[in-house]
Design an enzyme around this catalytic site. Sequence first.
Site, PDB file in Angstrom:
ATOM      1  N   LYS A  24     -35.907  69.168  47.810  1.00 29.52           N
ATOM      2  CA  LYS A  24     -37.167  68.959  48.545  1.00 29.52           C
ATOM      3  C   LYS A  24     -37.945  70.270  48.630  1.00 29.52           C
ATOM      4  O   LYS A  24     -39.137  70.328  48.414  1.00 29.52           O
ATOM      5  CB  LYS A  24     -36.806  68.458  49.946  1.00 29.52           C
ATOM      6  CG  LYS A  24     -37.573  67.374  50.548  1.00 29.52           C
ATOM      7  CD  LYS A  24     -37.438  65.982  50.013  1.00 29.52           C
ATOM      8  CE  LYS A  24     -37.546  65.744  48.554  1.00 29.52           C
ATOM      9  NZ  LYS A  24     -36.973  64.543  48.074  1.00 29.52           N
ATOM     10  N   ASN A  80     -50.694  54.557  29.727  1.00 33.98           N
ATOM     11  CA  ASN A  80     -49.626  55.269  30.422  1.00 33.98           C
ATOM     12  C   ASN A  80     -48.387  55.162  29.544  1.00 33.98           C
ATOM     13  O   ASN A  80     -48.041  54.063  29.113  1.00 33.98           O
ATOM     14  CB  ASN A  80     -49.388  54.613  31.796  1.00 33.98           C
ATOM     15  CG  ASN A  80     -48.196  55.209  32.514  1.00 33.98           C
ATOM     16  OD1 ASN A  80     -47.834  56.366  32.285  1.00 33.98           O
ATOM     17  ND2 ASN A  80     -47.571  54.432  33.380  1.00 33.98           N
ATOM     18  N   GLY A  81     -47.744  56.283  29.271  1.00 26.07           N
ATOM     19  CA  GLY A  81     -46.551  56.267  28.424  1.00 26.07           C
ATOM     20  C   GLY A  81     -46.668  57.317  27.335  1.00 26.07           C
ATOM     21  O   GLY A  81     -47.524  58.199  27.406  1.00 26.07           O
ATOM     22  N   GLU A 104     -39.415  71.334  45.165  1.00 30.66           N
ATOM     23  CA  GLU A 104     -40.520  70.465  44.729  1.00 30.66           C
ATOM     24  C   GLU A 104     -41.841  70.818  45.367  1.00 30.66           C
ATOM     25  O   GLU A 104     -42.855  70.884  44.698  1.00 30.66           O
ATOM     26  CB  GLU A 104     -40.245  69.023  45.195  1.00 30.66           C
ATOM     27  CG  GLU A 104     -39.347  68.208  44.393  1.00 30.66           C
ATOM     28  CD  GLU A 104     -39.406  66.755  44.857  1.00 30.66           C
ATOM     29  OE1 GLU A 104     -38.818  66.448  45.906  1.00 30.66           O
ATOM     30  OE2 GLU A 104     -40.034  65.952  44.168  1.00 30.66           O
ATOM     31  N   ARG A 148     -49.314  59.733  40.656  1.00 31.92           N
ATOM     32  CA  ARG A 148     -48.767  59.526  39.313  1.00 31.92           C
ATOM     33  C   ARG A 148     -49.281  60.564  38.313  1.00 31.92           C
ATOM     34  O   ARG A 148     -48.824  60.595  37.173  1.00 31.92           O
ATOM     35  CB  ARG A 148     -49.133  58.135  38.810  1.00 31.92           C
ATOM     36  CG  ARG A 148     -48.400  57.033  39.530  1.00 31.92           C
ATOM     37  CD  ARG A 148     -48.653  55.732  38.849  1.00 31.92           C
ATOM     38  NE  ARG A 148     -48.024  55.694  37.544  1.00 31.92           N
ATOM     39  CZ  ARG A 148     -46.857  55.133  37.287  1.00 31.92           C
ATOM     40  NH1 ARG A 148     -46.203  54.549  38.235  1.00 31.92           N
ATOM     41  NH2 ARG A 148     -46.356  55.132  36.070  1.00 31.92           N
ATOM     42  N   GLU A 150     -30.067  67.662  48.407  1.00 25.55           N
ATOM     43  CA  GLU A 150     -31.345  67.005  48.623  1.00 25.55           C
ATOM     44  C   GLU A 150     -32.317  67.959  49.338  1.00 25.55           C
ATOM     45  O   GLU A 150     -33.495  68.051  48.977  1.00 25.55           O
ATOM     46  CB  GLU A 150     -31.135  65.711  49.431  1.00 25.55           C
ATOM     47  CG  GLU A 150     -32.381  64.956  49.822  1.00 25.55           C
ATOM     48  CD  GLU A 150     -33.328  64.621  48.666  1.00 25.55           C
ATOM     49  OE1 GLU A 150     -32.943  64.768  47.506  1.00 25.55           O
ATOM     50  OE2 GLU A 150     -34.475  64.235  48.950  1.00 25.55           O
ATOM     51  N   LYS A 175     -45.034  60.990  40.585  1.00 30.46           N
ATOM     52  CA  LYS A 175     -44.158  60.149  41.402  1.00 30.46           C
ATOM     53  C   LYS A 175     -43.131  59.384  40.580  1.00 30.46           C
ATOM     54  O   LYS A 175     -41.948  59.436  40.855  1.00 30.46           O
ATOM     55  CB  LYS A 175     -45.021  59.187  42.226  1.00 30.46           C
ATOM     56  CG  LYS A 175     -44.223  58.311  43.187  1.00 30.46           C
ATOM     57  CD  LYS A 175     -43.641  59.140  44.311  1.00 30.46           C
ATOM     58  CE  LYS A 175     -42.799  58.309  45.253  1.00 30.46           C
ATOM     59  NZ  LYS A 175     -41.951  59.189  46.080  1.00 30.46           N
ATOM     60  N   CYS A 211     -48.822  58.408  34.147  1.00 27.62           N
ATOM     61  CA  CYS A 211     -50.227  58.400  34.527  1.00 27.62           C
ATOM     62  C   CYS A 211     -50.456  57.164  35.376  1.00 27.62           C
ATOM     63  O   CYS A 211     -49.624  56.264  35.416  1.00 27.62           O
ATOM     64  CB  CYS A 211     -51.093  58.333  33.277  1.00 27.62           C
ATOM     65  SG  CYS A 211     -50.691  59.634  32.112  1.00 27.62           S
ATOM     66  N   HIS A 247     -16.713  82.106  45.098  1.00 34.66           N
ATOM     67  CA  HIS A 247     -16.393  82.113  43.653  1.00 34.66           C
ATOM     68  C   HIS A 247     -17.571  82.610  42.824  1.00 34.66           C
ATOM     69  O   HIS A 247     -17.608  82.402  41.613  1.00 34.66           O
ATOM     70  CB  HIS A 247     -15.967  80.711  43.210  1.00 34.66           C
ATOM     71  CG  HIS A 247     -14.722  80.237  43.891  1.00 34.66           C
ATOM     72  ND1 HIS A 247     -13.492  80.799  43.662  1.00 34.66           N
ATOM     73  CD2 HIS A 247     -14.538  79.299  44.855  1.00 34.66           C
ATOM     74  CE1 HIS A 247     -12.599  80.216  44.440  1.00 34.66           C
ATOM     75  NE2 HIS A 247     -13.207  79.302  45.181  1.00 34.66           N
ATOM     76  N   TRP A 287     -51.383  62.622  33.835  1.00 36.05           N
ATOM     77  CA  TRP A 287     -50.364  63.661  33.924  1.00 36.05           C
ATOM     78  C   TRP A 287     -50.092  64.036  32.474  1.00 36.05           C
ATOM     79  O   TRP A 287     -49.487  63.289  31.716  1.00 36.05           O
ATOM     80  CB  TRP A 287     -49.111  63.093  34.591  1.00 36.05           C
ATOM     81  CG  TRP A 287     -48.040  64.112  34.862  1.00 36.05           C
ATOM     82  CD1 TRP A 287     -47.917  64.910  35.958  1.00 36.05           C
ATOM     83  CD2 TRP A 287     -46.911  64.412  34.029  1.00 36.05           C
ATOM     84  NE1 TRP A 287     -46.792  65.694  35.851  1.00 36.05           N
ATOM     85  CE2 TRP A 287     -46.155  65.414  34.691  1.00 36.05           C
ATOM     86  CE3 TRP A 287     -46.457  63.945  32.800  1.00 36.05           C
ATOM     87  CZ2 TRP A 287     -44.988  65.942  34.160  1.00 36.05           C
ATOM     88  CZ3 TRP A 287     -45.286  64.481  32.268  1.00 36.05           C
ATOM     89  CH2 TRP A 287     -44.562  65.472  32.948  1.00 36.05           C
TER      90      TRP A 287
HETATM   91  C1  AGP Z   1     -37.923  63.063  44.656  1.00 37.63           C
HETATM   92  O1  AGP Z   1     -38.444  63.871  45.651  1.00 37.63           O
HETATM   93  C2  AGP Z   1     -38.387  63.330  43.315  1.00 37.63           C
HETATM   94  N1  AGP Z   1     -39.795  63.286  43.228  1.00 37.63           N
HETATM   95  C3  AGP Z   1     -37.621  62.753  42.166  1.00 37.63           C
HETATM   96  O2  AGP Z   1     -36.432  63.473  42.082  1.00 37.63           O
HETATM   97  C4  AGP Z   1     -37.275  61.237  42.172  1.00 37.63           C
HETATM   98  O3  AGP Z   1     -36.360  60.962  43.183  1.00 37.63           O
HETATM   99  C5  AGP Z   1     -36.715  60.850  40.796  1.00 37.63           C
HETATM  100  O4  AGP Z   1     -37.692  61.085  39.830  1.00 37.63           O
HETATM  101  C6  AGP Z   1     -36.239  59.432  40.739  1.00 37.63           C
HETATM  102  O5  AGP Z   1     -37.265  58.520  40.951  1.00 37.63           O
HETATM  103  P1  AGP Z   1     -36.988  57.002  41.237  1.00 37.63           P
HETATM  104  O6  AGP Z   1     -36.248  56.920  42.522  1.00 37.63           O
HETATM  105  O7  AGP Z   1     -38.339  56.368  41.317  1.00 37.63           O
HETATM  106  O8  AGP Z   1     -36.163  56.483  40.109  1.00 37.63           O
END
Ligand code: AGP
Length: 604
Positions: free
Chosen positions: A483, A100-101, A486, A27, A479, A599, A2, A502, A74
């Site tokens: 992307k 937060n947590g 997500e 967040r 990657e 994030k 959060c 395979h 969140w």
């Molecule tokens: C990336 O697009 C993601 N949102 C996610 O995989 C992110 O890279 C991952 O949570 C790691 O975060 P960090 O680099 O802040 O540790």
Amino acid sequence: MCGIVGYIGTKKAVPVLIKGLLSLEYRGYDSAGICVLNNNVLDVVKDKGRVKNLEENPELSNLIGNIGIAHTRWATHGIPSKENSHPHLDNSGKFAVVHNGIIENYTELRSMLEKNGYTFLSQTDTEVIPNLISYYYESKKDVLKAVSLAVTDLKGSYAIEVISPYLKDSIIVARKDSPLVIGIGENENYIASDIPAVLNYTNKFYFLEDNEISVIKKGKISFFDSSLNPIAKDIKDIKWDATSSEKGIFEDYMLKEIYEQPQVIMETIGSRLKPNEKCYFDDLDIDLKNINKIYVVACGTAMHAGLATKYTFEHFCKIPVEVDMASEFRYRNPLIDKNTLCIFISQSGETADTIAALKLAKNAGCKTLAVVNVIGSSITRIADYTIYTHAGPEIAVASTKAYTCQVVLLNILAVYFAEVLGYESKELEDFKMEILELPAKLKLILDDTKNIQDFAKEVYTKQDLYFIGRNTDYAVSMEGSLKLKEISYIHSEAYAAGELKHGPIALIENGVTVIGVATNPNLVEKTMSNLEEVITRGANVMVITNQVIPDIKASCIIQIPKCTPMLSPILSVIPLQLFAYYIAKNKNLDVDKPRNLAKSVTVE
Ligand code: AGP
């Protein structure tokens, strides 16, 4: 996961808090709320939905006062609803808390409090905190003592802000395993879970460490350890510029961050790498002669940066490299010891799994090195060594510029290690020159995106997509696939091109979209044969390459500048980022705040 903000000073608190929350929505964005202390009364406005809803809530105009705390959520415990939104008050209405947590022992604490007559309005873990503070306040009649006793009872992670009429002119904050910074102003102070939330007001920050408590007044900030002994702290100057956390001319943060890549890569290279000079890193005195294995540990995109650079370390430094997800590494008793170097990569420096993996490696006696973007974040304070990417604040949930900066920095680190180990060569010198040429090559890709946009328009309604490549092209495919998932919510998978036959080739039929990355001169023919195989079975193909390729029936061919395969992920990821971006835009989705994601993943 959060976002929290706090303000104490001479300004009206609400506008500062709203502005902070808006910049923290990455967040969490399923509910938001504010509490302001005014004339000894705690006034709360909160509801489910985005910060915009809160901003438009007419009740907000009743919140006058110069001391306030705010939260964007969140959801972890309890659905997004008004009752579950923060701030939460205790039963007496005298303590307001944002958190937060995750409080892991909240059920026990809740039943203990219930036995003592407390009642609960929400399903959250957080609501135990204000009530616990109230419980201890009953006997101690001192808010600081009550907060300190309450946090001692908490198991799990927390960054909390507490306001109360009993405090009058202060906000109390505490943290464990969740980030919290205090921004220093003139006769006013700011609190936030992340620096960008208050970067408009100050560049000077204190970073609260685990188990520390701070009492923040407008003209004074005091710090205490868990036993309430006063402690001293250094101020950190954060060089980020406030405009770097604003959208500027771009429609979304993600697009802005994609276009910032040439600049931030240049800044990440900085003075670490210069032509005809040895690479240089301040204070990096690891005794590499005794290192016989490197583990690269991270999550998500950061882990993909590790996969993309494993090849460089192995090639130039002759040290075997294993790349692992932090969430796996931490639970699998890895074979590591004092001769292992563990590298932890993280944009935020706050990812819970990465922090746990780092602590495990430290306990096992490994040398630990962090590659982090956010200055002063938790990981940088735990690792033996830290080197920073200079990506600036990354706001979009989908990481773009942090990834390319990580890949660049890890490549430079590999060069540095190779030089320290005495593996100098003409190839290494040429490689250094190629790193320096990257920003200009990136610009060329960003200047011409029409084909990517057209292909995104052609396939944005599809349900499944596949990415294939070999070696670093495979790493970047992972990657690209992440992307796309997500931000577009399209199912996609990345396969090493040689693995198709395979199993996965069974999924290929008329109209399935396959993205092939083929930038390695030694492997291009093989990947192209794999693409031929999928085209024969009806696939619609986009190829990203910097090689001369056979004439195949691809719908789209993206030519990118030539470079060594070890650096190609930095270039080939750009079309993949843009592809995901334009697909999401065609689907009218919020690219910066994809559903269910936040994030920084500060909970397990
Ligand atoms: C990336 O697009 C993601 N949102 C996610 O995989 C992110 O890279 C991952 O949570 C790691 O975060 P960090 O680099 O802040 O540790």
